[in-house]
Design a protein around this motif. Sequence first.
Motif, PDB file in Angstrom:
ATOM      1  N   MET A 101      10.231  -3.141  25.424  1.00  0.00           N
ATOM      2  CA  MET A 101      10.657  -2.045  24.569  1.00  0.00           C
ATOM      3  C   MET A 101       9.434  -1.262  24.128  1.00  0.00           C
ATOM      4  SD  MET A 101      11.950  -2.743  20.685  1.00  0.00           S
ATOM      5  CE  MET A 101      12.302  -1.221  19.864  1.00  0.00           C
ATOM      6  N   THR A 102       9.580   0.034  24.049  1.00  0.00           N
ATOM      7  CA  THR A 102       8.489   0.854  23.542  1.00  0.00           C
ATOM      8  C   THR A 102       8.338   0.626  22.046  1.00  0.00           C
ATOM      9  OG1 THR A 102       9.964   2.721  23.152  1.00  0.00           O
ATOM     10  CG2 THR A 102       8.866   2.639  25.287  1.00  0.00           C
ATOM     11  N   THR A 103       7.182   0.919  21.552  1.00  0.00           N
ATOM     12  CA  THR A 103       6.917   0.745  20.122  1.00  0.00           C
ATOM     13  C   THR A 103       7.721   1.762  19.316  1.00  0.00           C
ATOM     14  OG1 THR A 103       4.708  -0.078  20.587  1.00  0.00           O
ATOM     15  CG2 THR A 103       5.103   0.758  18.372  1.00  0.00           C
ATOM     16  N   LYS A 104       8.333   1.290  18.249  1.00  0.00           N
ATOM     17  CA  LYS A 104       9.088   2.128  17.320  1.00  0.00           C
ATOM     18  C   LYS A 104       8.317   2.220  16.015  1.00  0.00           C
ATOM     19  CE  LYS A 104      12.792   2.708  19.859  1.00  0.00           C
ATOM     20  NZ  LYS A 104      13.209   3.998  20.327  1.00  0.00           N
ATOM     21  N   ASN A 105       8.490   3.338  15.332  1.00  0.00           N
ATOM     22  CA  ASN A 105       7.685   3.624  14.146  1.00  0.00           C
ATOM     23  C   ASN A 105       8.542   4.025  12.956  1.00  0.00           C
ATOM     24  OD1 ASN A 105       5.128   3.508  15.654  1.00  0.00           O
ATOM     25  ND2 ASN A 105       5.942   5.316  16.670  1.00  0.00           N
ATOM     26  N   ILE A 106       8.213   3.450  11.802  1.00  0.00           N
ATOM     27  CA  ILE A 106       8.887   3.786  10.552  1.00  0.00           C
ATOM     28  C   ILE A 106       7.807   4.093   9.513  1.00  0.00           C
ATOM     29  CG2 ILE A 106      10.403   2.993   8.697  1.00  0.00           C
ATOM     30  CD1 ILE A 106      11.628   1.028  10.742  1.00  0.00           C
ATOM     31  N   MET A 107       7.927   5.238   8.869  1.00  0.00           N
ATOM     32  CA  MET A 107       7.059   5.574   7.735  1.00  0.00           C
ATOM     33  C   MET A 107       7.868   5.404   6.462  1.00  0.00           C
ATOM     34  SD  MET A 107       4.958   8.994   8.786  1.00  0.00           S
ATOM     35  CE  MET A 107       4.132   9.073   7.193  1.00  0.00           C
ATOM     36  N   ILE A 108       7.252   4.781   5.482  1.00  0.00           N
ATOM     37  CA  ILE A 108       7.865   4.669   4.163  1.00  0.00           C
ATOM     38  C   ILE A 108       6.977   5.487   3.229  1.00  0.00           C
ATOM     39  CG2 ILE A 108       8.543   3.120   2.305  1.00  0.00           C
ATOM     40  CD1 ILE A 108       8.730   0.913   4.469  1.00  0.00           C
ATOM     41  N   VAL A 109       7.569   6.490   2.586  1.00  0.00           N
ATOM     42  CA  VAL A 109       6.797   7.386   1.733  1.00  0.00           C
ATOM     43  C   VAL A 109       7.414   7.452   0.350  1.00  0.00           C
ATOM     44  CG1 VAL A 109       5.982   8.728   3.701  1.00  0.00           C
ATOM     45  CG2 VAL A 109       8.020   9.478   2.497  1.00  0.00           C
ATOM     46  N   GLY A 110       6.547   7.590  -0.637  1.00  0.00           N
ATOM     47  CA  GLY A 110       7.035   7.680  -2.002  1.00  0.00           C
ATOM     48  C   GLY A 110       5.895   7.927  -2.952  1.00  0.00           C
ATOM     49  N   VAL A 111       6.133   7.575  -4.191  1.00  0.00           N
ATOM     50  CA  VAL A 111       5.178   7.746  -5.267  1.00  0.00           C
ATOM     51  C   VAL A 111       4.823   6.351  -5.761  1.00  0.00           C
ATOM     52  CG1 VAL A 111       4.866   8.714  -7.580  1.00  0.00           C
ATOM     53  CG2 VAL A 111       6.144   9.996  -5.858  1.00  0.00           C
ATOM     54  N   GLY A 112       3.590   6.169  -6.182  1.00  0.00           N
ATOM     55  CA  GLY A 112       3.139   4.864  -6.642  1.00  0.00           C
ATOM     56  C   GLY A 112       4.094   4.194  -7.607  1.00  0.00           C
ATOM     57  N   GLY A 113       4.337   2.908  -7.398  1.00  0.00           N
ATOM     58  CA  GLY A 113       5.176   2.126  -8.291  1.00  0.00           C
ATOM     59  C   GLY A 113       6.648   2.096  -7.945  1.00  0.00           C
ATOM     60  N   GLN A 114       7.032   2.707  -6.823  1.00  0.00           N
ATOM     61  CA  GLN A 114       8.456   2.751  -6.474  1.00  0.00           C
ATOM     62  C   GLN A 114       8.917   1.569  -5.624  1.00  0.00           C
ATOM     63  OE1 GLN A 114       8.704   6.953  -4.964  1.00  0.00           O
ATOM     64  NE2 GLN A 114      10.429   6.959  -6.371  1.00  0.00           N
ATOM     65  N   GLY A 115       8.016   0.747  -5.153  1.00  0.00           N
ATOM     66  CA  GLY A 115       8.432  -0.428  -4.386  1.00  0.00           C
ATOM     67  C   GLY A 115       8.313  -0.277  -2.888  1.00  0.00           C
ATOM     68  N   SER A 116       7.481   0.640  -2.418  1.00  0.00           N
ATOM     69  CA  SER A 116       7.343   0.835  -0.977  1.00  0.00           C
ATOM     70  C   SER A 116       6.663  -0.358  -0.303  1.00  0.00           C
ATOM     71  CB  SER A 116       6.591   2.130  -0.664  1.00  0.00           C
ATOM     72  OG  SER A 116       5.297   2.087  -1.196  1.00  0.00           O
ATOM     73  N   VAL A 117       5.778  -1.053  -1.018  1.00  0.00           N
ATOM     74  CA  VAL A 117       5.100  -2.208  -0.431  1.00  0.00           C
ATOM     75  C   VAL A 117       6.109  -3.323  -0.140  1.00  0.00           C
ATOM     76  CG1 VAL A 117       3.357  -3.987  -0.821  1.00  0.00           C
ATOM     77  CG2 VAL A 117       2.878  -1.625  -1.449  1.00  0.00           C
ATOM     78  N   LEU A 118       7.014  -3.585  -1.088  1.00  0.00           N
ATOM     79  CA  LEU A 118       8.064  -4.586  -0.852  1.00  0.00           C
ATOM     80  C   LEU A 118       8.956  -4.152   0.307  1.00  0.00           C
ATOM     81  CD1 LEU A 118       9.715  -7.113  -1.448  1.00  0.00           C
ATOM     82  CD2 LEU A 118      10.921  -5.818  -3.217  1.00  0.00           C
ATOM     83  N   ALA A 119       9.309  -2.881   0.357  1.00  0.00           N
ATOM     84  CA  ALA A 119      10.161  -2.382   1.445  1.00  0.00           C
ATOM     85  C   ALA A 119       9.491  -2.593   2.796  1.00  0.00           C
ATOM     86  CB  ALA A 119      10.480  -0.900   1.233  1.00  0.00           C
ATOM     87  N   SER A 120       8.199  -2.320   2.899  1.00  0.00           N
ATOM     88  CA  SER A 120       7.501  -2.499   4.174  1.00  0.00           C
ATOM     89  C   SER A 120       7.393  -3.974   4.534  1.00  0.00           C
ATOM     90  CB  SER A 120       6.118  -1.847   4.136  1.00  0.00           C
ATOM     91  OG  SER A 120       5.295  -2.451   3.180  1.00  0.00           O
ATOM     92  N   ARG A 121       7.153  -4.816   3.555  1.00  0.00           N
ATOM     93  CA  ARG A 121       7.088  -6.262   3.802  1.00  0.00           C
ATOM     94  C   ARG A 121       8.433  -6.783   4.303  1.00  0.00           C
ATOM     95  NH1 ARG A 121       4.900  -8.797  -1.299  1.00  0.00           N
ATOM     96  NH2 ARG A 121       7.111  -8.913  -1.653  1.00  0.00           N
TER      97      ARG A 121
END
Length: 190
Positions: A1-21
């Motif tokens: 499978m080819t590599t797939k890409n997801i960007m998670i964008v937001g403002v500090g403190g919204q929980g993007s790190v947990l979402a990426s994990r």
Amino acid sequence: MTTKNIMIVGVGGQGSVLASRLLGHVFTEQNFDVKVSEVHGMSQRGGSVVTFVRYGDKVYSPVIDRGQSDFIVSFEILEAARWLEYLKIGGVIVTSTQQIDPMPVLTGKALYPENLVDKIKNAGVKIDALNCLELAERAGNVKAVNLVLIGRLSHYFDFDSDVWTNAIKECVPAKFLELNLKAFEFGKNA
């Protein structure tokens, strides 16, 4: 499978790190090679936070270039517009309609752009926008917007529900588990 890409964008403190994990865990459990990279910027002061999640048979770099993202998951509608150039043709933006005023708006030097969802649609981009803040409040805490968004994103993957639920159980502290599972379901079923 080819590599797939997801960007998670937001403002500090919204929980993007947990979402990426959480996404990293989901894709690892499906036997993909996964790379996650976090770019915090001015996150401590309410600035942009960007996380790259890449998965596939073999992923060599954690970074996503312009025009390569299959999905942009945005915690805030202006952030979706700001990172639009990273979306590939045919990609999808999954976004909260929440608006958080950036510093130029707070200081009166700029106005918050109006009708961003319509403007993005009119540019020919597929956008899946919902009021994640309201759904997070219904789940029990406004900080659960991240799980509402992940629930919405789960629609675009042909994975068993258990894959998502198990990832949440692995990544979320037990005392917040019920809240986050509820937020995920609200996003999934919105």
